[in-house]
Design an enzyme around this catalytic site. Structure first.
Site, short mmCIF file in Angstrom:
data_model
loop_
_atom_site.label_atom_id
_atom_site.label_comp_id
_atom_site.label_asym_id
_atom_site.label_seq_id
_atom_site.Cartn_x
_atom_site.Cartn_y
_atom_site.Cartn_z
CG LEU A 1 8.11 6.87 0.89
CD1 LEU A 1 6.89 7.70 1.26
CD2 LEU A 1 9.36 7.75 0.91
CE1 TYR A 2 8.51 0.01 -4.99
CE2 TYR A 2 7.81 -1.78 -3.57
CZ TYR A 2 8.06 -1.29 -4.82
OH TYR A 2 7.85 -2.08 -5.92
#
Length: 337
Positions: A151-152
């Site tokens: 997700l980063y």
């Protein structure tokens, strides 16, 4: 010029702010000083900047839209270096909402403020993590990056798309910088170099992911800061030669550019640990574990565009960078030699 540096109490932010102050710019730094890791380190970084008469600091969360807008209206920045973000791949598995709040909402607030208050150039931090599942090495800014594995990385890819949108709609000059595994003095305590250094000095095992067979393009923080400062002066202009039948992610008909900033010399994790062992004069106790979710086997920066744009490429040897880091670590944390 008056330049805003967001995340000024962060690892890269402090070094960039120092470099800009050396060039006699007026710097306004903002940071929320959150507790993702010990805020004392952030406060101590700030203490290196605050004696400068041309440095001013505001404790501010970029997710707070009214505060961001008010700051821009009051200060009228010439240029902006946006480094504030929720960092870390593994933490994004545990606390995903923090990444959307800071990296997406916060970036939108910065874009809107730049749009409405006459910013002549926005430079922002992306990451090598956007290359995700790519296997073609070295990673080029001309490559597709549609397969993030954390997700980063997805939030940073979103930043690149948002930046292009604002560049297209409002002719905002924007430059995105994909950093590759930054290390050096004043580094974050959750990064592998800090974790390994402390564990080796304390004689406790270190977790070595993927049996040490991963490769990383470790890039010394001073080289990163130099690249950021130089690119701040390279204001992008529209490229009329762009062929949208064959779009290129790195260039645009809008004033938008992307660059890799990496050492261009990938190092296997086992070699990285051996270099650290030599600098410490101690051996590591290694606990070999599988690769973690969100990790990738290798990173390797193609920096041809960076060289062409600013005549500079990161060059600090890993041995020298780690030697400097170990000297800082022992002094800052008062660890025995």
């Amino acid at each position: 010029m008056k330049i805003l540096v967001t995340g000024a109490a962060g690892f890269i932010g402090m070094h960039v702010a120092q470099r800009l102050l050396e060039r006699e710019h007026a710097i306004v730094g903002v940071d929320n000083l959150n507790d993702y890791y010990d805020p004392k380190l952030k406060i101590d970084r700030l203490a290196r900047l605050q004696p400068h008469p041309r440095f001013a600091f505001h404790r501010l969360d970029i997710g707070d839209q009214p505060s961001v807008s008010s700051l821009f209206a009051a200060e009228r920045f010439d240029r902006v270096v946006h480094l504030a973000a929720q960092a870390g791949v593994r933490y994004s598995l545990k606390n995903p909402h923090a990444y959307v709040q800071s990296n997406v909402h916060g970036f939108l607030n910065v874009l809107e403020a730049c749009r409405h208050h006459g910013c002549e150039h926005l430079v922002y931090a992306s990451t090598s993590s956007v290359y995700g599942a790519n296997r073609k090495l070295p990673f080029s800014v001309h490559d597709n990056t549609d397969h993030p594995v954390s997700l980063y990385a997805a939030t940073k890819k979103a930043n690149e798309l948002m930046a292009h949108t604002y560049s297209h709609l409002f002719a905002l000059p924007v430059t995105g910088l994909r950093f590759f595994t930054v290390y050096g003095p004043w580094g974050r305590p959750d990064m592998s170099l800090a974790l390994f250094t402390r564990a080796i000095l304390q004689g406790i095992p270190i977790d070595v992911f993927n049996r040490g067979e991963m490769e990383r393009d470790f890039t010394y923080v001073d080289d990163i800061a130099e690249g950021v400062v130089r690119l701040l002066d390279v204001v992008p202009t529209p490229d009329e030669s762009v062929d949208m039948l064959r779009p290129d992610p790195a260039v645009s008909y809008a004033p938008y550019r992307l660059y890799n900033i990496g050492n261009n010399r990938p190092v296997q994790l086992t070699a990285f640990i051996e270099t650290l062992e030599r600098a410490l004069g101690r051996s590591a106790i290694k606990n070999f574990v599988p690769m973690q979710p969100g990790d990738v086997p290798a990173t390797y920066a193609d920096i041809e565009e960076l060289r062409d744009a600013i005549g500079f490429a990161p060059s600090t040897p890993l041995e020298e960078g780690i030697r400097r880091y170990v000297a800082w670590f022992r002094e800052y944390y008062e660890m025995p030699a």
